[in-house]
Structures are given as structure tokens and as C-alpha cells.
Design a protein around this motif. Structure first.
Motif, PDB file in Angstrom:
ATOM      1  N   UNK A  92      27.906 -46.648  16.656  1.00 17.39           N
ATOM      2  CA  UNK A  92      29.226 -46.016  16.695  1.00 17.39           C
ATOM      3  C   UNK A  92      29.297 -44.946  15.624  1.00 17.39           C
ATOM      4  N   UNK A  93      30.212 -44.017  15.782  1.00 13.72           N
ATOM      5  CA  UNK A  93      30.399 -42.962  14.782  1.00 13.72           C
ATOM      6  C   UNK A  93      31.163 -43.538  13.591  1.00 13.72           C
ATOM      7  N   UNK A  94      30.521 -43.561  12.452  1.00  9.26           N
ATOM      8  CA  UNK A  94      31.081 -44.184  11.253  1.00  9.26           C
ATOM      9  C   UNK A  94      31.833 -43.199  10.358  1.00  9.26           C
ATOM     10  N   UNK A  95      31.964 -41.949  10.796  1.00  6.54           N
ATOM     11  CA  UNK A  95      32.536 -40.912   9.947  1.00  6.54           C
ATOM     12  C   UNK A  95      33.965 -41.240   9.519  1.00  6.54           C
ATOM     13  N   UNK A  96      34.823 -41.538  10.475  1.00  6.05           N
ATOM     14  CA  UNK A  96      36.237 -41.764  10.160  1.00  6.05           C
ATOM     15  C   UNK A  96      36.444 -43.040   9.346  1.00  6.05           C
ATOM     16  N   UNK A  97      35.709 -44.083   9.683  1.00  3.22           N
ATOM     17  CA  UNK A  97      35.852 -45.348   8.942  1.00  3.22           C
ATOM     18  C   UNK A  97      35.472 -45.152   7.480  1.00  3.22           C
ATOM     19  N   UNK A 112      21.890 -51.799   8.161  1.00  8.63           N
ATOM     20  CA  UNK A 112      21.528 -51.241   9.452  1.00  8.63           C
ATOM     21  C   UNK A 112      20.040 -51.377   9.737  1.00  8.63           C
ATOM     22  N   UNK A 113      19.711 -51.450  11.016  1.00  8.92           N
ATOM     23  CA  UNK A 113      18.304 -51.393  11.430  1.00  8.92           C
ATOM     24  C   UNK A 113      17.813 -49.953  11.410  1.00  8.92           C
ATOM     25  N   UNK A 114      18.748 -49.006  11.314  1.00 10.55           N
ATOM     26  CA  UNK A 114      18.380 -47.598  11.308  1.00 10.55           C
ATOM     27  C   UNK A 114      18.022 -47.035  12.664  1.00 10.55           C
ATOM     28  N   UNK A 115      18.246 -47.817  13.723  1.00 10.41           N
ATOM     29  CA  UNK A 115      17.775 -47.421  15.054  1.00 10.41           C
ATOM     30  C   UNK A 115      18.543 -46.237  15.642  1.00 10.41           C
ATOM     31  N   UNK A 116      19.662 -45.887  15.032  1.00  9.12           N
ATOM     32  CA  UNK A 116      20.462 -44.751  15.496  1.00  9.12           C
ATOM     33  C   UNK A 116      20.639 -43.750  14.355  1.00  9.12           C
ATOM     34  N   UNK A 117      20.906 -42.485  14.671  1.00  7.69           N
ATOM     35  CA  UNK A 117      21.094 -41.487  13.617  1.00  7.69           C
ATOM     36  C   UNK A 117      22.237 -41.865  12.677  1.00  7.69           C
ATOM     37  N   UNK A 118      22.093 -41.469  11.435  1.00 12.44           N
ATOM     38  CA  UNK A 118      23.073 -41.818  10.406  1.00 12.44           C
ATOM     39  C   UNK A 118      24.361 -41.024  10.582  1.00 12.44           C
ATOM     40  N   UNK A 119      25.478 -41.740  10.603  1.00 14.00           N
ATOM     41  CA  UNK A 119      26.790 -41.106  10.519  1.00 14.00           C
ATOM     42  C   UNK A 119      27.553 -41.791   9.390  1.00 14.00           C
ATOM     43  N   UNK A 120      28.550 -41.115   8.848  1.00 12.17           N
ATOM     44  CA  UNK A 120      29.339 -41.695   7.778  1.00 12.17           C
ATOM     45  C   UNK A 120      28.860 -41.272   6.401  1.00 12.17           C
ATOM     46  N   UNK A 138      16.782 -39.832   9.837  1.00  6.04           N
ATOM     47  CA  UNK A 138      17.938 -39.667   8.936  1.00  6.04           C
ATOM     48  C   UNK A 138      18.152 -40.899   8.071  1.00  6.04           C
ATOM     49  N   UNK A 139      17.859 -42.077   8.613  1.00  6.59           N
ATOM     50  CA  UNK A 139      18.065 -43.296   7.826  1.00  6.59           C
ATOM     51  C   UNK A 139      16.914 -43.497   6.837  1.00  6.59           C
ATOM     52  N   UNK A 140      15.678 -43.248   7.289  1.00  2.00           N
ATOM     53  CA  UNK A 140      14.552 -43.286   6.337  1.00  2.00           C
ATOM     54  C   UNK A 140      14.825 -42.378   5.132  1.00  2.00           C
ATOM     55  N   UNK A 141      15.337 -41.197   5.405  1.00  6.04           N
ATOM     56  CA  UNK A 141      15.516 -40.195   4.351  1.00  6.04           C
ATOM     57  C   UNK A 141      16.608 -40.560   3.359  1.00  6.04           C
ATOM     58  N   UNK A 142      17.585 -41.368   3.793  1.00  8.94           N
ATOM     59  CA  UNK A 142      18.765 -41.631   2.966  1.00  8.94           C
ATOM     60  C   UNK A 142      18.894 -43.074   2.488  1.00  8.94           C
ATOM     61  N   UNK A 143      17.992 -43.950   2.900  1.00  8.58           N
ATOM     62  CA  UNK A 143      18.105 -45.372   2.539  1.00  8.58           C
ATOM     63  C   UNK A 143      17.987 -45.566   1.024  1.00  8.58           C
ATOM     64  N   UNK A 144      18.873 -46.406   0.493  1.00 11.13           N
ATOM     65  CA  UNK A 144      18.788 -46.776  -0.925  1.00 11.13           C
ATOM     66  C   UNK A 144      17.888 -48.001  -1.122  1.00 11.13           C
ATOM     67  N   UNK A 145      17.859 -48.858  -0.104  1.00  6.03           N
ATOM     68  CA  UNK A 145      16.934 -49.992  -0.166  1.00  6.03           C
ATOM     69  C   UNK A 145      16.318 -50.223   1.202  1.00  6.03           C
ATOM     70  N   UNK A 146      15.086 -50.694   1.178  1.00  5.13           N
ATOM     71  CA  UNK A 146      14.366 -51.109   2.381  1.00  5.13           C
ATOM     72  C   UNK A 146      14.187 -52.616   2.290  1.00  5.13           C
TER      73      UNK A 146
END
Length: 211
Positions: A92-97, A112-120, A138-146
């Protein structure tokens, strides 16, 4: 469950989300283990992990859309950190939340599993990748923890493959799958001692018998 056209439009833009449950508890896993957080569990997931402990979250249609204003109003009654989890919230689009939570002074984390592009807009992104639907860049690039779940010995190989793909600042965790914890925890301990770039994560909330 057939949604009206108006509600479907709200869901599509992220103004309503299929809320499964929300609760205030102690973060049990990963970097923020032991800290208080308000969890917002969003329904819907097509990653399909056989060992998932919230399979009732998979079918979004079981969880009627809730307005983000109501979700945020509930979250504001509790601590300063809100963890958005699922299911797979990035379906889902997490931008507004996330924007509304931040406007209300909350720190916002995602699991997140990261399976979808990052929003929010996130203060903390916990990426827990799954073999059957690999993360987006996008999630690989921005993850703080794996956080890689170890169910069998082959998962150590998968963990190293994923560690190569995340950004250099991501903190690396290995976590035993709960049903295999007796078997896998000693292997993880040995592995981390031999490969100290990794840390051990445990599902401490299950030991504490809390949500």
C-alpha cells in the motif's frame, strides 16, 4: 468483500488502509529490542512464508479499510514510536500515513520484506528479506537494518547474499525462526562469533509472552 468505488479510491491513495490490529507493546526483535512501541499491523501479503506467525494477515479483504486519521488518533495515545508492520505494508502507499504520523510528532518505523518499492518517510526501516519474493532496490538502498530469519543452514548463505545487496550502513542481524530456535540458535551464536559483522536477534517478545 467488495469495496465501494469511493473507498477503493481512498485505499489506492493510502488515505485508508486494511488495518488488521494495533497494539502498544515492547519491540521484541532487531535493533530496537526492548523499547516501547505502538504497532500498526496492515493486512495484505503475497510473499507467503510457510513459517509466518500471522498468516491471518495475508488476505487484505478480511481487514476492512480504516482511515489513517483514525489510526493516527489511536497511535497518539501511546508512546512516541509507531511501528508499521504486516502483512506486507509496502503493498500500500505509505506516504499519507507516515506524513500524518510525523506531523503528529511520532517516530515511524517499518518492518518489511522489501518486496515492493519503498513509499513513505521512515525514521527506521527494518528489512527482513524472503527468498520467494526478493526485495526491491529502493528498500536495499534505504534499509537501516537487515534481519534475516534462519530456518535452516542454507539461510546463512542467503543472509550473506542479502548483506552484499544492502547499503553499507545497514546493521546486520540473524534471527532464529521460532519453531527452530533450539536447533538454530547455537548455529547462529557460532556464526556471529566467526562473522562479527552480524548480530544476534531473538524474538524476545515471545519469551516475555507479550504481543
Amino acid at each position: 468483500m467488495m469495496l465501494s468505488k469511493e473507498i477503493q479510491l481512498e485505499v489506492n491513495k493510502g488515505a485508508m488502509l486494511p488495518l488488521m490490529e494495533e497494539f502498544y507493546t515492547i519491540q521484541g526483535e532487531g535493533f530496537h529490542t526492548g523499547t516501547a512501541a505502538y504497532f500498526v499491523r496492515i493486512g495484505g501479503c503475497d510473499v507467503g512464508c510457510h513459517w509466518c506467525d500471522v498468516k491471518e494477515s495475508w488476505n487484505a479483504e478480511l481487514h476492512p479499510p480504516s482511515s489513517i486519521d483514525q489510526i493516527v488518533a489511536n497511535a497518539k495515545k501511546y508512546g512516541e514510536t509507531v511501528v508499521v508492520t504486516g502483512g506486507e505494508p509496502l503493498m500500500w502507499d505509505m506516504t499519507l500515513l507516515t506524513q500524518t504520523l510525523k506531523d503528529n510528532g511520532r517516530k515511524v518505523h517499518i518492518e518489511t520484506s522489501g518486496a515492493y518499492p519503498l513509499t513513505g518517510m521512515w525514521d527506521w526501516i527494518c528489512l527482513s528479506p524472503k527468498k520467494n519474493k526478493l526485495p526491491t532496490q529502493t528498500v536495499y538502498d534505504n534499509a537501516h537494518e537487515l534481519k534475516v530469519i534462519i530456518y535452516n543452514k542454507h539461510d546463512f548463505i542467503f543472509a550473506e547474499e542479502q548483506a552484499e545487496l544492502v547499503n553499507d550502513d545497514a546493521i546486520l542481524f540473524l534471527q532464529p525462526e521460532w519453531s527452530k530456535k533450539e536447533e538454530m540458535t547455537p548455529l547462529i551464536v557460532d556464526y556471529v562469533m566467526n562473522n562479527p559483522k552480524w548480530r544476534v536477534s531473538l524474538q524476545t517478545h515471545k519469551y516475555l509472552n507479550i504481543p
